[in-house]
Enzyme design. Structure first.
Site, PDB file in Angstrom:
ATOM      1  N   ARG A   9      -6.301   1.732  13.569  1.00 17.12           N
ATOM      2  CA  ARG A   9      -6.731   3.107  13.819  1.00 17.12           C
ATOM      3  C   ARG A   9      -7.510   3.257  15.127  1.00 17.12           C
ATOM      4  NH1 ARG A   9      -7.104   7.040   9.719  1.00 17.12           N
ATOM      5  NH2 ARG A   9      -7.444   5.695   7.942  1.00 17.12           N
TER       6      ARG A   9
ATOM      7  N   ASP B  42       1.769   2.998   3.721  1.00 16.43           N
ATOM      8  CA  ASP B  42       1.035   4.192   3.272  1.00 16.43           C
ATOM      9  C   ASP B  42       2.018   5.235   2.727  1.00 16.43           C
ATOM     10  OD1 ASP B  42      -1.359   5.396   2.705  1.00 16.43           O
ATOM     11  OD2 ASP B  42      -1.875   5.885   4.772  1.00 16.43           O
TER      12      ASP B  42
ATOM     13  N   GLY C  68      -2.733  12.724  -1.019  1.00 15.06           N
ATOM     14  CA  GLY C  68      -3.072  13.920  -0.256  1.00 15.06           C
ATOM     15  C   GLY C  68      -3.980  14.874  -0.981  1.00 15.06           C
ATOM     16  N   GLY C  69      -3.758  16.158  -0.731  1.00 15.71           N
ATOM     17  CA  GLY C  69      -4.622  17.183  -1.302  1.00 15.71           C
ATOM     18  C   GLY C  69      -5.777  17.562  -0.397  1.00 15.71           C
TER      19      GLY C  69
ATOM     20  N   ARG D 141     -14.160  10.996   4.451  1.00 15.61           N
ATOM     21  CA  ARG D 141     -13.677  11.290   3.092  1.00 15.61           C
ATOM     22  C   ARG D 141     -14.157  10.255   2.086  1.00 15.61           C
ATOM     23  NH1 ARG D 141      -7.620  11.074   4.929  1.00 15.61           N
ATOM     24  NH2 ARG D 141      -8.664   9.615   6.335  1.00 15.61           N
TER      25      ARG D 141
ATOM     26  N   HIS E  33       0.842  -1.210   0.000  1.00 12.62           N
ATOM     27  CA  HIS E  33       0.000   0.000   0.000  1.00 12.62           C
ATOM     28  C   HIS E  33       0.875   1.257   0.000  1.00 12.62           C
ATOM     29  CE1 HIS E  33      -3.916   2.016   1.292  1.00 12.62           C
ATOM     30  NE2 HIS E  33      -3.027   2.970   1.467  1.00 12.62           N
TER      31      HIS E  33
ATOM     32  N   HIS F  28       1.300   5.182  -2.057  1.00 15.23           N
ATOM     33  CA  HIS F  28       0.767   6.166  -3.006  1.00 15.23           C
ATOM     34  C   HIS F  28       1.898   6.601  -3.934  1.00 15.23           C
ATOM     35  CE1 HIS F  28      -3.121   6.344  -0.989  1.00 15.23           C
ATOM     36  NE2 HIS F  28      -2.415   6.111   0.110  1.00 15.23           N
TER      37      HIS F  28
ATOM     38  N   TYR G 226     -10.457   6.175  -3.354  1.00 15.48           N
ATOM     39  CA  TYR G 226     -11.434   6.189  -2.261  1.00 15.48           C
ATOM     40  C   TYR G 226     -12.862   6.055  -2.793  1.00 15.48           C
ATOM     41  CZ  TYR G 226      -8.524   7.914   1.700  1.00 15.48           C
ATOM     42  OH  TYR G 226      -7.627   8.059   2.724  1.00 15.48           O
TER      43      TYR G 226
ATOM     44  N   SER H 170      -0.622  11.235   2.216  1.00 17.87           N
ATOM     45  CA  SER H 170      -0.626  12.256   3.257  1.00 17.87           C
ATOM     46  C   SER H 170      -1.178  11.625   4.524  1.00 17.87           C
ATOM     47  CB  SER H 170      -1.483  13.445   2.851  1.00 17.87           C
ATOM     48  OG  SER H 170      -2.848  13.085   2.859  1.00 17.87           O
TER      49      SER H 170
HETATM   50 ZN    ZN Z   1      -5.909   4.911   3.170  1.00 13.70          ZN
END
Ligand code: ZN
Length: 403
Positions: free
Chosen positions: A246, A294, A87-88, A182, A80, A82, A149, A298
């Site tokens: 998390r 990750d 981000g952003g 999100r 995993h 990016h 996402y 971000s």
């Molecule tokens: Zn994620």
């Protein structure tokens, strides 16, 4: 005892020949002190003593590395990252930069699966696929998740199933966000349909066909996944949710999913060891857990009002730091902790035969680390990428050191 070449060894060899001498090999199983012979990008032999002088005379010169005092582990498999940046969440100026070759190799990562994230608008699948090709040609092994996402996910061919069947590098769909402010707020039916596309796409394409879920801190966690599994058609093995450390609820759900035959992924970093400890206390099957970085994504913090409060960029260097934490905290043995970033994710993405293992016939993706879990040397498919802690192979636009 000397290593005697047998009739099984070829008389001419393509590519570099390397003997790695004297390391303690964690495959990730503890093999003790072993020498490793690398031919043509693969591991050709593992033996207590390999005499480079005794190799067939028709072979080109042999490079010998003395790794005495170091641990030799499989190249890390990071499922995993990016790769094109992420981000952003705080506007265009918070879009994170692309991952570079040496960010991966200096962290010991030799196999990486790229993904899009929150931003499936200014980043797209074509860019991600091209980036995966670029990194592969620069020396590491790459795969990608199709989607982002949002739901419906952005794809290359018009469907998740089509991407999995038709695009070599696509191994499944992700990271589709659930239980997150999100996310696209996918319904149970949305998730069920995506899992079905992954399952059938995986069958037709001869791939794992995984639905890789980004799980936020929302109260539902992965309840929808359990609801789908309970229907008895789509098996638990089709799902790999990530960020499962998390919350405490997610650690418990991670344990439950592994017991049902699924897999759960945790994000490396401070606190990861504690979250995995909680999952194990809830009965998680450690062989079905993995840790990813990750990297390139971000890591935003949001205040109580939902506004962005801060932002950092994920780095793959957190993987070995997390292995160190797990082993020194006594949460897992070193062998089990290493498996979370090597054999377990390799098995999860269908590459367990050649990746995430130090074994004869496997790709020569190898990392030598010191007592402080710092990367000293890295080989990717037999090629030396990092030597003495410093990169020696650079990405196309990376600055090489000045001499
Ligand atoms: Zn994620």
């Amino acid at each position: 005892m000397g290593f005697v070449p047998t009739g099984g060894l070829p008389t001419t060899i393509p590519g570099p020949i390397t003997v790695l001498h004297g390391a303690h090999v964690m495959a990730p199983e503890d093999l003790g002190r072993q020498d490793v012979l690398v031919l043509g990008g693969r591991i050709a032999a593992i033996a207590p003593e390999i005499d480079s002088q005794a190799l067939p005379s028709g072979w080109p010169s042999v490079e010998v590395h003395n790794l005495t005092g170091l641990l030799l582990v499989p190249g890390l498999v990071d499922a995993h990252e990016h790769l094109t940046g992420g981000g952003g969440e705080g506007g265009p100026a918070t879009r994170t930069p692309e991952v570079t070759l040496t960010m991966l190799t200096t962290a010991g990562v030799t196999t990486v699966v790229g993904c899009l994230g929150t931003d499936g608008t200014t980043r797209d699948m074509r860019g991600l696929l091209a980036k995966a090709y670029a990194l592969e040609s620069e020396g590491v092994t790459t795969r990608i998740w199709t989607g982002a996402y949002e739901v419906p996910p952005p794809t290359l061919t018009g469907s998740v199933r089509g991407d999995i069947v038709l695009i070599d590098k696509v191994i499944g769909c992700g990271e589709v966000a659930v239980s997150d402010h999100r996310s696209a707020q996918p319904t149970l039916q949305d998730i069920r349909r995506l899992a079905a596309e992954c399952r059938v796409g995986g069958m037709l394409g001869g791939k794992p066909g995984i639905l890789h879920l980004h799980v936020g801190s929302g109260r539902r966690g992965i309840e929808d996944v359990f609801a789908i599994i309970a229907e008895g058609e789509i098996p638990a093995a089709q799902f790999i949710p990530t960020h499962m450390g998390r919350t405490q609820v997610l650690s418990r759900q991670a344990a439950e999913l592994t017991r049902a035959g699924g897999r759960a992924d945790f994000t490396a970093g401070p606190g990861c060891s504690q979250s995995i400890s909680e999952a194990l206390a809830h009965g998680a099957d450690a062989t079905r857990l993995s840790v990813s970085s990750d990297g390139g994504g971000s890591l935003p913090r949001f205040g109580p009002d939902g506004a962005l409060a801060g932002l950092q960029v994920g780095s793959p260097s957190t993987l070995l730091a997390t292995v160190r934490d797990l082993a020194t905290d006594g949460v897992l043995s070193l062998e089990q902790a290493l498996a979370l970033v090597t054999s377990n994710p390799a098995n999860a993405i269908g590459l367990g035969e050649t990746k995430g293992t130090v074994a004869v016939g496997a790709d020569a993706d190898l990392v030598a680390i010191d007592q402080a879990y710092q990367v000293r040397n890295v080989w990717a498919r037999g090629r030396l990428m990092v030597s003495g802690g410093q990169p020696v192979v650079f990405g196309t636009f990376e600055p090489a050191p000045k001499h």
